[in-house]
Design a protein around this motif. Structure first.
Motif, mmCIF file in Angstrom:
data_model
loop_
_atom_site.group_PDB
_atom_site.id
_atom_site.type_symbol
_atom_site.label_atom_id
_atom_site.label_comp_id
_atom_site.label_asym_id
_atom_site.label_seq_id
_atom_site.Cartn_x
_atom_site.Cartn_y
_atom_site.Cartn_z
ATOM 1 N N ILE A 59 37.412 22.066 23.222
ATOM 2 C CA ILE A 59 36.045 22.365 22.810
ATOM 3 C C ILE A 59 35.945 22.359 21.284
ATOM 4 C CG2 ILE A 59 34.336 24.202 22.683
ATOM 5 C CD1 ILE A 59 34.154 22.896 25.286
ATOM 6 N N ILE A 60 36.902 23.041 20.643
ATOM 7 C CA ILE A 60 36.847 23.122 19.180
ATOM 8 C C ILE A 60 36.993 21.738 18.556
ATOM 9 C CG2 ILE A 60 38.073 23.985 17.169
ATOM 10 C CD1 ILE A 60 38.726 26.439 18.899
ATOM 11 N N GLN A 71 36.308 18.946 19.923
ATOM 12 C CA GLN A 71 35.215 18.050 20.257
ATOM 13 C C GLN A 71 33.952 18.338 19.456
ATOM 14 O OE1 GLN A 71 34.066 18.170 24.317
ATOM 15 N NE2 GLN A 71 33.455 16.031 24.344
ATOM 16 N N ILE A 72 33.690 19.609 19.142
ATOM 17 C CA ILE A 72 32.441 19.875 18.435
ATOM 18 C C ILE A 72 32.607 19.824 16.931
ATOM 19 C CG2 ILE A 72 31.534 21.274 20.301
ATOM 20 C CD1 ILE A 72 31.984 23.713 18.661
ATOM 21 N N THR A 73 33.841 19.845 16.422
ATOM 22 C CA THR A 73 33.965 19.845 14.969
ATOM 23 C C THR A 73 34.441 18.511 14.424
ATOM 24 O OG1 THR A 73 36.136 20.806 15.205
ATOM 25 C CG2 THR A 73 34.331 22.303 14.755
ATOM 26 N N ILE A 74 35.551 18.006 14.948
ATOM 27 C CA ILE A 74 36.160 16.830 14.333
ATOM 28 C C ILE A 74 35.638 15.541 14.957
ATOM 29 C CG2 ILE A 74 38.345 15.671 13.913
ATOM 30 C CD1 ILE A 74 39.627 18.443 13.899
ATOM 31 N N PRO A 85 32.764 14.415 16.376
ATOM 32 C CA PRO A 85 31.502 13.745 16.024
ATOM 33 C C PRO A 85 31.579 12.918 14.750
ATOM 34 C CG PRO A 85 31.066 15.953 16.715
ATOM 35 C CD PRO A 85 32.549 15.827 16.649
ATOM 36 N N ASP A 86 32.553 13.181 13.893
ATOM 37 C CA ASP A 86 32.673 12.400 12.662
ATOM 38 C C ASP A 86 33.527 11.162 12.841
ATOM 39 O OD1 ASP A 86 31.083 14.115 11.476
ATOM 40 O OD2 ASP A 86 32.603 15.219 10.373
ATOM 41 N N ARG A 113 33.095 8.617 14.904
ATOM 42 C CA ARG A 113 32.388 7.672 15.762
ATOM 43 C C ARG A 113 32.852 6.243 15.517
ATOM 44 N NH1 ARG A 113 27.420 9.528 17.951
ATOM 45 N NH2 ARG A 113 27.199 11.719 17.449
ATOM 46 N N ILE A 150 29.771 5.661 19.116
ATOM 47 C CA ILE A 150 30.114 6.229 20.420
ATOM 48 C C ILE A 150 31.214 7.269 20.253
ATOM 49 C CG2 ILE A 150 31.231 5.715 22.612
ATOM 50 C CD1 ILE A 150 28.435 4.826 22.644
ATOM 51 N N VAL A 151 31.013 8.441 20.873
ATOM 52 C CA VAL A 151 32.036 9.476 20.865
ATOM 53 C C VAL A 151 32.674 9.518 22.247
ATOM 54 C CG1 VAL A 151 32.503 11.879 20.378
ATOM 55 C CG2 VAL A 151 30.536 10.789 19.378
ATOM 56 N N GLN A 170 29.970 23.985 27.246
ATOM 57 C CA GLN A 170 29.241 22.922 26.554
ATOM 58 C C GLN A 170 27.730 23.124 26.676
ATOM 59 O OE1 GLN A 170 31.197 19.252 27.173
ATOM 60 N NE2 GLN A 170 29.389 18.051 26.699
ATOM 61 N N PHE A 208 25.175 23.980 23.387
ATOM 62 C CA PHE A 208 24.327 22.927 22.839
ATOM 63 C C PHE A 208 23.074 22.619 23.629
ATOM 64 C CE2 PHE A 208 28.454 22.093 21.020
ATOM 65 C CZ PHE A 208 28.097 22.023 19.702
ATOM 66 N N VAL A 225 35.804 23.619 10.798
ATOM 67 C CA VAL A 225 35.034 22.656 10.017
ATOM 68 C C VAL A 225 35.542 22.593 8.589
ATOM 69 C CG1 VAL A 225 32.804 22.281 8.949
ATOM 70 C CG2 VAL A 225 32.932 22.638 11.362
ATOM 71 N N LYS A 255 38.795 20.862 8.523
ATOM 72 C CA LYS A 255 38.646 19.425 8.749
ATOM 73 C C LYS A 255 38.439 18.686 7.435
ATOM 74 C CE LYS A 255 34.711 17.860 9.797
ATOM 75 N NZ LYS A 255 33.443 17.665 10.485
ATOM 76 N N GLY A 291 28.813 23.035 13.915
ATOM 77 C CA GLY A 291 29.197 22.283 15.105
ATOM 78 C C GLY A 291 28.110 21.324 15.490
ATOM 79 N N LYS A 292 28.507 20.143 15.948
ATOM 80 C CA LYS A 292 27.520 19.177 16.404
ATOM 81 C C LYS A 292 27.766 18.885 17.874
ATOM 82 C CE LYS A 292 26.786 16.987 12.010
ATOM 83 N NZ LYS A 292 27.218 15.959 11.105
ATOM 84 N N GLU A 293 26.681 18.567 18.575
ATOM 85 C CA GLU A 293 26.827 18.347 20.004
ATOM 86 C C GLU A 293 27.740 17.166 20.292
ATOM 87 O OE1 GLU A 293 23.301 17.651 22.200
ATOM 88 O OE2 GLU A 293 24.368 18.091 24.057
ATOM 89 N N PRO A 294 28.700 17.350 21.203
ATOM 90 C CA PRO A 294 29.692 16.305 21.438
ATOM 91 C C PRO A 294 29.173 15.051 22.128
ATOM 92 C CG PRO A 294 30.059 18.164 22.882
ATOM 93 C CD PRO A 294 29.021 18.581 21.921
ATOM 94 N N ASN A 317 26.705 11.880 23.767
ATOM 95 C CA ASN A 317 25.947 10.799 23.148
ATOM 96 C C ASN A 317 24.464 10.904 23.463
ATOM 97 O OD1 ASN A 317 28.180 9.425 22.006
ATOM 98 N ND2 ASN A 317 28.728 8.804 24.064
ATOM 99 N N ASN A 354 21.684 17.814 18.842
ATOM 100 C CA ASN A 354 21.547 19.221 18.482
ATOM 101 C C ASN A 354 22.752 19.674 17.673
ATOM 102 O OD1 ASN A 354 19.451 18.949 20.159
ATOM 103 N ND2 ASN A 354 20.277 20.213 21.790
ATOM 104 N N LYS A 368 21.128 27.852 17.598
ATOM 105 C CA LYS A 368 21.134 26.484 18.116
ATOM 106 C C LYS A 368 19.899 25.775 17.558
ATOM 107 C CE LYS A 368 22.050 26.375 22.580
ATOM 108 N NZ LYS A 368 21.710 26.382 24.019
#
Lengths: 167, 278
Positions: A14-15, A17-20, A22-23, A25, A29-30, A61, A65, B53, B56, B124-127, B129, B133, B178
């Motif tokens: 989870i950590i 996937q939501i932090t590293i 998304p950058d 891509r 596409i993730v 998840q 979100f 974050v 990172k 945090g960004k939504e995982p 596609n 959010n 959120k």
């Protein structure tokens, strides 16, 4: 021990996937690592573990979100449960298995997701739905599945015959 | 009893499915507050996410450093020549840097704006596609309420700074919130064109574009017009900059005039935002 490892896997995923992720891509596409982990745990530990892991990851998840709670939990639960039926049907060492199942799971996930979106009265056309179902995400998930399977296989698979005392 | 024992597992599975469907149905209508478990999980995860974050950014820096070592040797020679040239340029540039600030945009926004702004960081960004959010590191303890508007300062013309719209808060936890962005499917914004005061509605779409239509078919709108929020409906505050009209599509059959909008914010590169606290 298994439960602890599954918990750690979920938290780390989870950590990550939501932090590293998304950058990182590629072509926008993730890869959906949650889905892949549910599939692999189901293949390694069976349908009960698969289903429960699916519900937990899905709920986390959703809560973090999504505006609607339960869509991801629902899909991941069934992905985990149904994939778990294939637990002992194939050779453990075969890497093709998790790839095929994660491709199927990705199609299933996006299909069900677009259905849910349709019934939650989102403005979604059939073209957008088809485009999201047959997308590059399938390929990226397949690649990620191969990598994660190699990582998790050592942790979660126990040999069937033991020569030492059972711990 | 035999029936129950035989089909025990199937019944459990169906029961879980029904419970999940009920939860989906219950939460798909607009809710007032976060429930207890949601609040707990969010409170637990947001500090970890915050640390990761910032870690990172350091890790990314390390990787680019390692990658550059290979080409460093050849670069070294040409660098030495450049240093001398740059030393002279540096003197000139220092003069300019002294006047402009690193956080000039943000600072100018704070000067210009008369609203009560609160600085927040995206943790945090939504995982997936599907949506766009994200979560921020301020919550109800910092005075954020559900429905608050999220903005960022940008420069539209020379020395002219405005508040640009990012989204709004949809759920608030103790130390996290959120946020749904305007390029998201869930979100519709009522706008007006600053040049002619014509109004309309835009909403995001699944492929992260802003599309909308004008209320008045005969409205005079051209590509390049600037859009501001109109405040109709009370969801967003009025007079916040949204973006420029990219394309105007007139459809004779449907008697409608639809537009696509280029947002002022680059949503792929968001790290710090401001929340308007009322």
């Amino acid at each position: 021990m298994t439960n602890l490892m599954i918990g750690l896997t979920i938290t780390f995923n989870i950590i990550f996937q939501i932090t590293i992720l998304p950058d990182l891509r590629v072509f926008g596409i993730v890869p959906n690592t949650s889905l892949v982990i549910v599939v692999i745990l189901a293949l390694l530990k069976g349908r009960i573990y698969g289903g429960i892991t699916g519900i937990i990851i899905g709920f986390i998840q959703d809560i973090l979100f999504s505006t609607v709670i339960g869509v991801n939990a629902f899909i991941y639960f069934f992905v985990g449960y149904f994939t778990g039926f294939a637990k002992d049907s194939f050779a453990r060492e075969n890497i093709v298995n998790p790839i095929i199942f994660s491709v199927l799971a990705t199609v299933f996930y996006n299909l069900l997701y677009s259905l849910f979106m349709f019934f939650l009265s989102m403005d979604i056309t059939i073209i957008q739905a088809v485009r999201s179902i047959i997308s590059l995400e399938i390929i990226s998930n397949a690649i990620v599945a191969a990598i994660i399977y190699k990582l998790l296989q050592k942790i979660f698979s126990q040999p069937k015959i033991r020569f030492t005392r059972n711990r | 009893m035999y029936f129950f024992r035989k089909y025990k597992e199937r019944m459990i599975v169906i029961l879980i499915a029904i419970i999940l469907l009920v939860v989906i149905g219950y939460t798909s209508v607009e809710r007032v507050n976060l429930t207890g478990p949601e609040r707990f999980i969010g409170n637990l995860l947001s500090p970890i996410s915050k640390v990761t974050v910032s870690a990172k950014h350091k890790v990314t820096g390390l990787f680019s450093y390692v990658g550059s070592i290979f080409s460093a040797m050849e670069e070294n020679e040409s660098m030495k020549d450049q240093i001398i040239r740059l030393e002279i340029e540096k003197r000139e540039l220092e003069n300019i840097i002294g006047r402009s600030d690193f956080l000039r945009n943000e600072q100018n926004l704070l000067d210009v704006s008369d609203k009560n702004l609160l600085r927040a960081k995206i943790i945090g960004k939504e995982p997936g596609n599907w949506y766009d959010n994200f979560i921020i590191d301020k919550g109800s303890k910092d005075g954020i309420n559900k429905g608050d508007t999220i903005i960022q300062g940008i420069e539209v013309q020379n020395q002219l700074y405005v508040e640009a719209l990012i989204g709004r808060v949809i759920d608030v936890g103790d130390n996290w919130a959120k946020v749904v962005s305007i390029i998201d499917e869930w979100n519709s914004v009522s706008f007006k064109i600053i040049r002619t005061q014509d109004g309309g509605v835009i909403s995001g779409s699944i492929d992260s574009k802003l599309e909308g239509y004008l209320f008045d078919y005969s409205a005079d709108v051209i590509s390049g017009d600037q859009l501001y929020t109109s405040g109709l409906g009370g969801v967003y505050l009025n007079d916040i900059y949204i973006g420029e009209v990219d394309e105007v599509i007139t459809s004779q059959e449907e008697l409608s005039k639809s537009i696509t909008v280029k947002p002022a914010i680059n949503f792929k590169k968001l790290y710090n935002v401001f929340v308007i606290v009322e």
